[in-house]
Design an enzyme around this catalytic site. Structure first.
Site, PDB file in Angstrom:
ATOM      1  CE  LYS A 128      -1.928   1.789   3.951  1.00 57.39           C
ATOM      2  NZ  LYS A 128      -1.587   3.228   4.004  1.00 57.39           N
ATOM      3  CG  ASN A 129       2.347   2.787   3.527  1.00 53.39           C
ATOM      4  OD1 ASN A 129       1.169   3.036   3.284  1.00 53.39           O
ATOM      5  ND2 ASN A 129       2.833   2.713   4.758  1.00 53.39           N
ATOM      6  CB  CYS A 152      -4.503   6.841  10.503  1.00 51.81           C
ATOM      7  SG  CYS A 152      -4.829   5.246   9.780  1.00 51.81           S
ATOM      8  NE  ARG A 205       0.002  10.635  10.088  1.00 51.65           N
ATOM      9  CZ  ARG A 205      -0.301   9.497   9.477  1.00 51.65           C
ATOM     10  NH1 ARG A 205      -1.416   8.879   9.751  1.00 51.65           N
ATOM     11  NH2 ARG A 205       0.522   8.983   8.595  1.00 51.65           N
ATOM     12  CG  ASP A 235       2.537   1.841   9.569  1.00 48.49           C
ATOM     13  OD1 ASP A 235       2.140   2.728  10.347  1.00 48.49           O
ATOM     14  OD2 ASP A 235       2.675   2.029   8.340  1.00 48.49           O
ATOM     15  NE  ARG A 288      -7.032   4.536   5.144  1.00 47.68           N
ATOM     16  CZ  ARG A 288      -6.053   4.867   5.982  1.00 47.68           C
ATOM     17  NH1 ARG A 288      -6.308   5.008   7.248  1.00 47.68           N
ATOM     18  NH2 ARG A 288      -4.844   5.073   5.562  1.00 47.68           N
TER      19      ARG A 288
END
Ligand code: UD1
Length: 420
Positions: A22-23, A118, A123, A307, A399
């Site tokens: 995903k990232n 999230c 952030r 994560d 997600r």
């Protein structure tokens, strides 16, 4: 709203195949708009976040073909029609900010609504903006949006205060089409940065040093369409490693890159889990030794990934003895603790650390997935909880994990999705 119902599980057993990262795919999709040419991407996971990024690209003028059956995407951006990422999409996914560097480099303008995603801390995006500014962009912040403009970006020497993954990616994208050389220091070294740089270099960019703390980017006039397969997802890999461990099971994890999950392997071994691996698969055997407690500290790569913090905490909650988890990357990433405690865990927050008194068995309860990885942690805890664990707000989990339930069921877990 949909929910997951998880039952106490037997030891998981069998094989699981890891999906594309995903990232890695999200910044690569953003980078695809740096060219008028067609980009073809493979090993693409079918995820809500990937679909949001596809929608975002369509908003700025790309044609995107989402062929998830073949794990494939096609992106063609002949013209940029709008230099703006709207709030409806940005609020769904914080990584939308990754489009900013590419838009700015290609058109001289980028306007992005301030991000959501999230709920793990404040952030901010100051490091992204400082980087654009150093390359000559003017930044304007309005109500709920930020805008960058530059007639022509110029290469610069940039030192990041913190090795932010997103800022590193955004600045690399912008610098690829800037005039002259950019030297980027104290950057993130994550494998996803290397994958982005590999993709950009295939497009014709000149990037050296990705995967180290200093990256040199020589700006080029034009980039071209290319083909690229994204790397396997190291957080999905880690999640299945910990799932095998928490159920005291035996699982072979295929399409994994053991090099990318070294700190997870090290910590599982400290707990007594037997981990064997070759180039692209990892075997977890958690039924050989009794598991013991350990301490974990999250750090930028190659340290233990933030994560994986919540999933590992679920494991530690089921291991006899006292463990400490210290989260240093995000300031507010302990929302799963309240939920795990509802399931009978004994976890206390002391400053930026969490102290866990482990017990083998948890109790099923109604809990909330407060973010993507916290949600995964609750699923894993549910496997070791008596009775049924009912997890709501699972859209967070969807997600970022492809075919999560299908993969777990294949390993013997009982987990279903219901519409409330
Ligand atoms: C990425 C990952 C996310 C992961 C995180 C850290 C993607 C799409 N997401 O997020 O899954 O948890 O890396 O490994 O790849 N910070 C600032 N100013 C900035 C940018 C960041 O202070 O301009 C701070 C953040 O608040 C945070 C820390 O830096 O405390 C790390 O953030 P960053 O590395 O930027 O994470 P993301 O790129 O958002």
């Amino acid at each position: 709203m949909a929910k997951y119902l998880v039952q106490k599980s037997k030891p998981l057993n069998g094989e699981v195949i890891i999906s594309g990262s995903k990232n890695a795919i999200l910044p690569i999709m953003a980078a695809a708009i740096l060219t008028r040419g067609k980009c073809e991407l493979f090993e693409v996971p079918a995820l809500r976040d990937v679909d949001v990024m596809a929608k975002l690209l369509r908003c700025v003028g790309s044609t995107v073909v989402e062929d998830y059956e073949n794990s494939r995407l096609e992106i063609l951006t002949e013209e940029i029609l709008a230099e703006e990422a709207p709030y409806e999409l940005v609020k769904k996914m914080r990584a939308s900010i990754l489009i900013m560097g590419a838009l700015l480099a290609r058109t001289g303008k980028a306007r992005v609504a301030l991000p959501g995603g999230c709920a793990i801390g404040a952030r901010p995006i100051d490091l992204h903006l400082k980087g654009f500014q150093a390359m000559g962009a003017t930044i304007t912040e309005g109500h709920g949006y930020v805008e960058a403009r530059a007639e022509r970006l110029v290469g610069a020497n940039i030192y990041l205060d913190f090795p932010s993954v997103g800022a590193t990616e955004n600045i690399i994208m912008a610098a690829s089409l800037a005039q002259g050389i950019t030297i980027l220091e104290n950057v993130a070294e994550e494998p996803e940065i290397v994958d982005l740089a590999n993709f950009l270099n295939k497009m014709g960019a000149k990037i050296k040093g990705a995967g180290t703390d200093t990256i040199k980017i020589e700006g080029v006039k034009e980039l071209f369409g290319t083909k690229h397969a994204v790397i396997p997802d190291r957080i999905e890999t880690g999640t299945f490693m910990v799932a095998a461990a928490i159920t005291r099971g035996t699982v072979l994890i295929k399409n994994a890159m053991p090099d990318h999950v070294k700190p997870i392997i090290a910590k599982l071994r400290e707990c007594g889990v037997v981990v064997e691996y070759n180039d692209e698969s990892i075997l977890i055997k958690a039924d050989i030794n009794p598991l013991v407690s350990t301490d974990v500290k999250t750090l930028p790569y190659p340290g233990f990934p933030t994560d994986m913090q919540s999933q590992f905490m679920s494991l530690l909650a089921t291991v006899k003895g006292s463990s400490t988890v210290n989260e240093t990357v995000f300031e507010n990433r302990y929302m799963h603790i309240g939920e795990l405690n509802r399931m009978g865990a004994n976890i206390k927050i002391e400053g930026r650390s969490a102290v866990i008194q482990g017990e083998k068995t948890l109790q099923g309860a109604q809990v909330i997935a407060t973010d993507l990885r916290a949600g995964a942690a609750l699923v894993l805890a549910g496997f070791m909880a008596e009775g049924v664990t009912e997890i709501s707000e699972i859209y967070h989990i969807e997600r970022g994990y492809e075919k999560f339930l299908v993969k777990f069921r294949k390993l013997g877990a009982t987990i279903i999705r219901i519409e409330d």
